[in-house]
Design a protein around this motif. Structure first.
Motif, short mmCIF file in Angstrom:
data_model
loop_
_atom_site.label_atom_id
_atom_site.label_comp_id
_atom_site.label_asym_id
_atom_site.label_seq_id
_atom_site.Cartn_x
_atom_site.Cartn_y
_atom_site.Cartn_z
N LYS A 55 0.82 -1.22 0.00
CA LYS A 55 0.00 0.00 0.00
C LYS A 55 0.85 1.27 0.00
O LYS A 55 0.30 2.38 -0.02
CB LYS A 55 -0.89 0.03 1.26
CG LYS A 55 -1.88 -1.12 1.36
CD LYS A 55 -3.17 -0.75 0.68
CE LYS A 55 -4.23 -1.84 0.96
NZ LYS A 55 -5.40 -1.68 0.12
N LEU A 75 -6.73 3.09 4.88
CA LEU A 75 -5.89 2.07 4.25
C LEU A 75 -5.42 1.00 5.24
O LEU A 75 -4.64 0.13 4.89
CB LEU A 75 -4.67 2.74 3.60
CG LEU A 75 -4.92 3.64 2.39
CD1 LEU A 75 -3.62 4.19 1.84
CD2 LEU A 75 -5.65 2.89 1.30
N PHE A 109 -0.57 5.03 -0.64
CA PHE A 109 -0.63 5.96 0.48
C PHE A 109 0.15 7.25 0.20
O PHE A 109 -0.36 8.36 0.41
CB PHE A 109 -0.09 5.31 1.76
CG PHE A 109 -0.01 6.27 2.91
CD1 PHE A 109 -1.16 6.63 3.62
CD2 PHE A 109 1.19 6.88 3.26
CE1 PHE A 109 -1.10 7.55 4.66
CE2 PHE A 109 1.25 7.80 4.30
CZ PHE A 109 0.11 8.13 5.00
#
Lengths: 468, 468
Positions: B347, B412, B351
């Motif tokens: 991620k 997230l 991000f």
């Protein structure tokens, strides 16, 4: 049917509740076999939400629950002998995904260890926590007991591979712990409380496990040594030279029983020896084998080993491992006294020698068989009933053996349970390994996470001192 | 002198109690510098028994204690701003023994990280938890904050190296946890509760740490990549080919500030690039370098990197590392907004891209500088005050930045603190990373171990919701 159970039918389908006596018996016991199973029913939730419903129902009705995995434990941790309701996780058996970037695999608690290992291997990765009961044990149970096994020297314990957990606490709350993060320093790491808590704090439903690259070109070196005490120096010498993945030991007596069971196996060396070491290492290049041989030669020169053989092919590799892994099974028909204990690595020879001396004095007719994991300080002791001894006498002697061993362990700062947990069998002896303060704190933490004491009551410790 | 302090003189010598204003200021703050220190006194115990006496005294007098290590933290975890008594562990600085068989080292909490590293290296072993503050940070503080650093991808966190702990709980009990055993499944592993608890549950006084063989022939490959998103694929490719010991990233902006500070450093490549990766690996044989170059070539062919250089000698190795390690120091005079966060590795690009977009919209004039540990999902973000901005405005904007970042992290599934802990600075945001149930459980566990709330009160969370 129990009226409380009737109420549970709002949540579970008929085939998720079993009161069949055979099933209650089967799911009410683990591999210890020394307790008479007496489960009231077996429940088969199919989602974490159903597990939560069951816990809330149990709280309301003060119904004791026994969370249940593959029931391969040897401490009675999964035994339901007092009219408990078994909560089997076996229908939570989905493997969700393997993430190559994160090097993780996410799965439910009821997945069989071996199935997970195969799933991971199929993608070119490796899940290293491994032990003889891999075909029956479940991931959730491995977590609840912080399983160890034969690869700990290289890969650590189950605890070291758990990135995230989803659990239902004894209060009926769902916790999602650590969210698959490598680094997450945001308050207390509650994940570690559940690992090894033997189902007394929460029911583990889902996990994300770390996976790794498989070890390459494993080779086994089987060696004979004249006395166990040399194993420590041999470990130290080999560890400097090669990348060890296992460092196991067993005695000639253990080998004899394996050979009796396997008529196709031959004795590995022409001469017998009192102790054997099984050393597994990564053998990726001629240099690795050379390094191993250098270690071997220095040990031979120092007269701390007498002979050795390197596995030449996968069949011999398997055979060498079977000498070690089949010991338990070979002894099983004799129903031995078994114990799983640990000391600091350097204390192994002192402990074994003192235990041998003590037991041969107290019980001169009983044969003692040792094997275990030198690299982890983990010893498995088996004591056999002798011919003239009745089952009752042996059973009573076994209690004395435990008491004596645990007193010795306490003196040497060891643990009364290396990898099998406390469960029911070792509950009376917990104080040999944990201080009164620690036990009091464990009770208080249990109270926080399982306020009504419905989760696996009577396991590890009694909720109130002196009673369940 | 405070009359309660007077009482403490029965236990401590005069030179173990300081009310000197300069010392109270010095010991009352950490590296955050945003709190006004206000310690009532600094106590210097010299044994675990004295720590116990202090805790019992504090319970009796309801005196708040702040356990204190090297105070290199960046979350205010060691700050004494409310008239607390600082308990400095710096006189508990003995390294007792290194055990070659066990591969362990036993020491007191106040030992400086670097001193321990050197002690271990002198015996041919390696303690791998390492970070820029190694010269001031202390082992006890590293444990209390579960320190991470640059080697986590290979060696894990502080947590993974702690075999045993001796702590004094908030109740004043001495616990000796795990007794140096590799395998010890005997009830709840309380050790892990104290690791990362930022001094709120107990005062860590002594530990046994695992040590290992040093990595061999480390080499650094510094590469340029056109965009951060490619770092994930590069990580995956390199990890398959070589044994990585670090996988770090920084941006061209970060490098600019380092080069401004070091006039003797040259730009590593002729062309600039937006992102740099520092890849450290074990380079023991020509085959290892070949494997690394293979990974490099496939990445080059895939156009996910543009240039690279392998460290040719130890000086270049140091320089490459300095590009990365000197970023914080180079930015320090500018008093940037700093944050230390984590997401799942995969991620990271999502991000960073979302955060860049959001912040450049909200604060278009502020420069954003990123660096961190790709292999751990750990990002360090720095935002600089722009020229036309007053300190007050910047400070107020920083709160908005935190809020925005943490909302994004929550979405997230990331953590608001990867390695720096919660302390005071992140306390208001804890709910972005931990659920209400988890926070409630943390409070209840705090109550069990520190019944009077005397240990580091107000850190991580307030004891009762809505108040300290």
């Amino acid at each position: 049917m129990n009226p409380a159970l009737q109420e549970l039918k709002k949540t579970l389908r008929t085939n998720q509740i079993s009161t069949d006596p055979l099933q209650c018996q089967n799911y009410g016991r683990d591999w210890t076999r020394s307790y008479i199973p007496n489960a009231q029913a077996v429940l088969f939730p199919e989602s974490i939400e159903q597990v939560q419903e069951i816990v809330l129902w149990a709280r309301k009705n003060r119904s004791p629950l026994v969370p249940s995995g593959g029931r391969t434990g040897l401490s009675g941790g999964a035994v339901a002998a007092n009219g408990e309701f078994v909560v089997s996780l076996e229908r939570l058996r989905q493997i969700f995904e393997l993430n190559e970037i994160e090097q993780t695999v996410r799965c439910e608690a009821g997945v069989i260890t071996e199935n997970l290992q195969h799933f991971v291997s199929a993608s070119g990765f490796y899940f290293p926590v491994d032990f003889a009961s891999r075909g029956s044990s479940q991931i959730g149970g491995n977590i609840a007991t912080n399983a160890g096994g034969t690869k700990v020297i290289r890969y650590g314990l189950m605890r070291d591979w758990i990135l995230s957990l989803k659990v239902v606490t004894g209060a009926g709350e769902i916790l999602q712990l650590n969210r698959d993060l490598v680094k997450n320093n945001s308050g207390y790491d509650l994940r570690h409380l559940f690992i090894g808590s033997e189902g007394t704090l929460g029911i583990i439903c889902e996990t994300t496990l770390r996976i790794t690259q498989p070890p390459k070109d494993l080779t086994v070196l089987l060696i004979q040594i004249p006395a166990l005490e040399h194993s420590i120096e041999i470990l130290t010498r080999f560890r400097k030279q090669v990348s060890l993945t296992a460092f196991e030991f067993f005695t000639d007596k253990a080998l004899d029983y394996v050979l009796q069971q396997h008529s196709d196996f031959t004795r590995p060396f022409s001469k017998t020896s009192s102790v054997y070491l099984l050393i597994e290492f990564e053998n990726q290049s001629p240099k690795d084998l050379e390094s191993a041989m250098e270690a071997f030669d220095t040990c031979l020169a120092a007269k701390i080993l007498t002979d050795g053989a390197v596995s030449q092919n996968s069949q011999q590799f398997q055979t060498f491992w079977k000498y070690r892994e089949d010991i338990s099974e070979s002894l099983s028909p004799l129903k031995p006294y078994k114990n799983d204990i640990s000391v600091r690595i350097s204390k192994i020879p002192e402990f074994v020698s003192a235990a041998e001396k003590m037991l041969s004095k107290q019980f001169p007719k009983n044969e003692i068989i040792w094997f275990g994991h030198i690299g982890d300080g983990n010893l498995h002791i088996n004591v056999l009933r002798h011919e003239s001894q009745s089952d009752e006498d042996f059973s009573s002697d076994c209690k004395s053996i435990s008491q004596s061993l645990f007193e010795l362990l306490q003196k040497l700062g060891g643990s009364i349970s290396a990898e099998h947990g406390i469960g029911l069998t070792k509950k009376p002896y917990l104080h040999f390994s944990r201080s009164p303060e620690e036990i009091r704190l464990m009770r208080a933490i249990k109270k926080v996470l399982d306020p009504d004491g419905i989760l696996n009551p009577g396991k590890i410790f009694d909720i109130t001192p002196g009673g369940t």
